[in-house]
Design a protein around this motif. Structure first.
Motif, PDB file in Angstrom:
ATOM      1  N   MET A 205       0.865  -1.248   0.050  1.00 43.79           N
ATOM      2  CA  MET A 205       0.116   0.051   0.062  1.00 43.79           C
ATOM      3  C   MET A 205       0.919   1.364   0.136  1.00 43.79           C
ATOM      4  SD  MET A 205      -3.091   0.955   2.871  1.00 43.79           S
ATOM      5  CE  MET A 205      -1.867   1.110   4.187  1.00 43.79           C
ATOM      6  N   SER A 206       0.442   2.025  -1.027  1.00 45.35           N
ATOM      7  CA  SER A 206       1.401   3.376  -0.924  1.00 45.35           C
ATOM      8  C   SER A 206       1.290   4.174   0.377  1.00 45.35           C
ATOM      9  CB  SER A 206       1.110   4.197  -2.182  1.00 45.35           C
ATOM     10  OG  SER A 206      -0.326   4.649  -2.393  1.00 45.35           O
ATOM     11  N   THR A 207       2.099   4.964   0.634  1.00 50.10           N
ATOM     12  CA  THR A 207       1.932   5.999   1.830  1.00 50.10           C
ATOM     13  C   THR A 207       2.742   7.174   1.291  1.00 50.10           C
ATOM     14  OG1 THR A 207       4.255   5.383   2.786  1.00 50.10           O
ATOM     15  CG2 THR A 207       2.375   4.006   3.192  1.00 50.10           C
ATOM     16  N   LEU A 208       2.785   8.025   2.143  1.00 52.42           N
ATOM     17  CA  LEU A 208       3.451   9.306   2.270  1.00 52.42           C
ATOM     18  C   LEU A 208       4.741   9.382   2.698  1.00 52.42           C
ATOM     19  CD1 LEU A 208       0.610  11.975   2.797  1.00 52.42           C
ATOM     20  CD2 LEU A 208       1.355  10.930   0.596  1.00 52.42           C
ATOM     21  N   ALA A 209       5.392   8.493   2.666  1.00 55.55           N
ATOM     22  CA  ALA A 209       6.919   7.922   3.115  1.00 55.55           C
ATOM     23  C   ALA A 209       7.775   8.391   1.947  1.00 55.55           C
ATOM     24  CB  ALA A 209       7.196   6.858   3.902  1.00 55.55           C
TER      25      ALA A 209
END
Length: 598
Positions: free
Chosen positions: A1-5
């Motif tokens: 899952m993509s994140t804002l890291a």
């Protein structure tokens, strides 16, 4: 899952976001608010998208098993190390060139990616798939001996590289047995060799950022956090005009599965005071002066003294909002919006924000263009608007789209405009105007005290004669409306915390708005609360909470607009200028002084 890291690189002309696997998933050309030629972050999958997905610039290590990411100290240069399951490893260094050249700053719309093998026999796949017209159009592709051209209807990008061109075009893995460099930017030929150019750009950019950081005034404590916040704030500036965008992205939702998706690649006048205040504390004089120049141009444009809440980075007034139907959104959570309809709203706090920010020009002797009588007369026009509008309905500080009221914070900011104009007039020796503006400020102060104070709650409230709370009430001392020892300030801080605090963070408000009840906390609000605690003398409590908030930054030290107070997951546009400004202000306020450090 993509994140804002995500890592951020940029040079105050363009910026890009790079995920932990070294895929560039967001970037606009030829400037911060330009065409999103790398829109993968908003195309539904992010890091989970299939390998053939468009809108990204991926450097993929075959059989990757690990990744490590960090900034080179005191720079905006990102280093990613990828390791495979066979003992192979590569290092990827990403940056946008920025340095002094011929007595000006050289900051072309160019991304440089340097790749070198570290161990084993790593195999690399290069996938460069830009799109045009906000991701709608595939480019026409042509090749040369050492370059590939990606031709769109309005601009052409050129990749110049010493990697095998055919392998890049075919996206075919190859053994990385030597360093390679990739330079993506304008359709221009290099004047020197590829490796020599890349190395020279790297060394000059590295030295530039180190020297820039060296010029900052930083606190004794939390230095690394403040330096990273300062560099990130700088990357959000479009240096050509001085404008500072609210964030580098559009349409990252404020909360999962919500239509709260907005385009933040513009300059909000409300942010002016807070940004200038942080820059002043940091000693970022040049950046502060550039931003004041932008604000001054906005004021010059406003012949009748009427201001919009938000402007484009070259002072565009019309920022008509539209939906991009072919992009699915962050994790598939659309809509994706371009433009921001807030430019049509009435937000009366803008007059105070501009006057407060501009006040520095009259009192800071470091300024090369100090405030004078002509600027004062321009600001007086804004003051007249503030007096006329302080008790009139508007969309409020949180830009409500479906309702209007007489909001306390805009009224207080209108008072602040009059208060600062009185001080500026006194500074200029204009006693008659000082008396005029002091009288106006005192009159507004009395009305606001009466109308915005709720005796049943024992607190100031969000609207005149209202009962709801919002987080901007924490700023009553920050803008000098109330003294820190005024019992009404302490009571208001307690009421705000009781109503809006959720775990370690604070909501902007909890009442339902046009989209229902908010589900995530607004990051800047907890920094306002920390500042308020410090002003009340609750310093250790403020320090402890500040440390807790810092622990919620991304691994690279960045913050977005919103956070889920339960899970700690970041939401909203990224990186958020407001959040980085709040971090800087709190660190400067709370740090032990250098004199007590040893």
């Amino acid at each position: 899952m993509s994140t804002l890291a995500l890592g951020v690189i940029g040079n105050c002309t363009i910026a890009a976001l790079i995920d932990p696997a070294a895929a560039l998933v967001w970037g606009c050309f030829p400037r911060l608010d330009g065409d999103a030629v790398f829109p993968a972050l908003l195309d539904g999958g992010g890091a989970d998208a299939p390998a053939q997905a468009d809108g990204r610039f991926a450097l993929t290590l075959i059989d990757q098993s690990q990744s490590e990411q960090s900034y080179l100290p005191n720079t905006a240069i990102l280093r990613t190390v990828l390791r495979d399951s066979h003992g192979g490893a590569v290092e990827i260094t990403d940056f946008c060139p920025r340095f002094a050249l011929f007595e000006r700053i050289y900051r072309p719309p160019t991304i440089v990616r340097r790749v070198r093998p570290l161990a084993g026999r790593p195999r690399l796949r290069i996938q460069l798939r830009p799109r045009f017209d906000q991701g709608r159009l595939a480019p026409e592709i042509t090749r040369g001996s050492n370059h590939i051209r990606y031709v769109g209807p309005a601009q052409t990008l050129r990749l110049t590289t010493n990697a095998p061109i055919s392998y890049v075009l075919e996206e075919r893995p190859f053994l990385l047995d030597r360093p390679v460099d990739l330079l993506l930017g304008d359709d221009e030929s290099l004047e020197a060799g590829i490796e020599l150019t890349a190395r020279d750009l790297f060394e000059r950019t590295h030295d530039h950022w180190r020297n820039w950081v060296r010029s900052l005034s930083i606190p004794f404590e939390w230095q690394e956090a403040v330096i990273r916040a300062a560099i990130t704030l700088k990357l959000c500036q479009f240096e050509e005009t001085g404008a500072i965008v609210a964030a580098l992205t559009t349409s990252i939702p404020e909360a999962p599965d919500t239509e709260r998706t907005w385009d933040y690649r513009f300059c909000w006048l409300r942010d002016a005071y807070f940004v200038i205040h942080a820059l002043n504390r940091l000693g970022g004089t040049r950046m502060m002066e550039d931003y004041l120049r932008f604000i001054g141009d906005v004021v010059e444009d406003a012949a009748d003294g009427s201001l919009r809440p938000v402007y484009g980075i070259t002072r565009e007034a019309a920022l008509d909002e539209s939906v991009v139907p072919h992009l699915a959104g962050y994790r598939g959570m659309g809509p994706v919006r371009i433009g921001n309809q807030a430019h049509l709203q009435i937000q009366n706090d803008v007059y105070g924000a501009v006057v407060l920010a501009s006040t520095h020009a009259f009192f800071d002797r470091r300024m090369t263009r100090p405030g004078d009588g002509a600027l004062f007369e321009q600001l007086e026009r804004l003051g007249a608007r503030a007096v006329a509008l302080f008790d009139q309905p508007d969309a409020g500080p949180w830009e409500l789209r479906g309702s209007a009221a007489v909001h306390t914070f805009p009224a207080v900011m209108c008072w602040a405009a009059c208060d600062r104009l009185a001080k500026i007039a006194r500074r200029l020796g204009r006693d008659d105007r000082a008396a005029h503006w002091r009288g106006a400020a005192d009159r507004l102060h009395g009305i606001i005290r009466e109308r915005a104070w709720n005796p049943e709650i024992g607190s100031f409230v969000s609207t005149f004669d209202g009962s709801e709370m919002d987080a901007t009430l924490l700023l009553l001392h920050e803008v000098d409306f109330l003294a820190a020892d005024d019992p009404r300030f302490a009571a208001t801080v307690e009421a705000v915390a009781k109503t809006l605090r959720n775990g370690d963070f604070l909501f902007r408000y909890v009442a339902a708005d046009d989209f229902g009840r908010p589900r995530t906390a607004f990051v800047i609000c907890v920094f306002w609360y920390i500042d308020a605690l410090a002003a009340l003398g609750r310093r250790q409590e403020a320090r402890d909470l500040f440390e807790t908030v810092l622990a919620h930054r991304t691994p690279l030290g960045l913050l977005s607009e919103d956070i889920d107070p339960r899970s700690g997951e970041l939401w909203g546009n990224f990186p958020q200028t407001y959040s980085m400004v709040g971090l800087i202000n709190c660190a400067m306020r709370l740090s032990h002084p250098w004199e007590e450090a040893f």
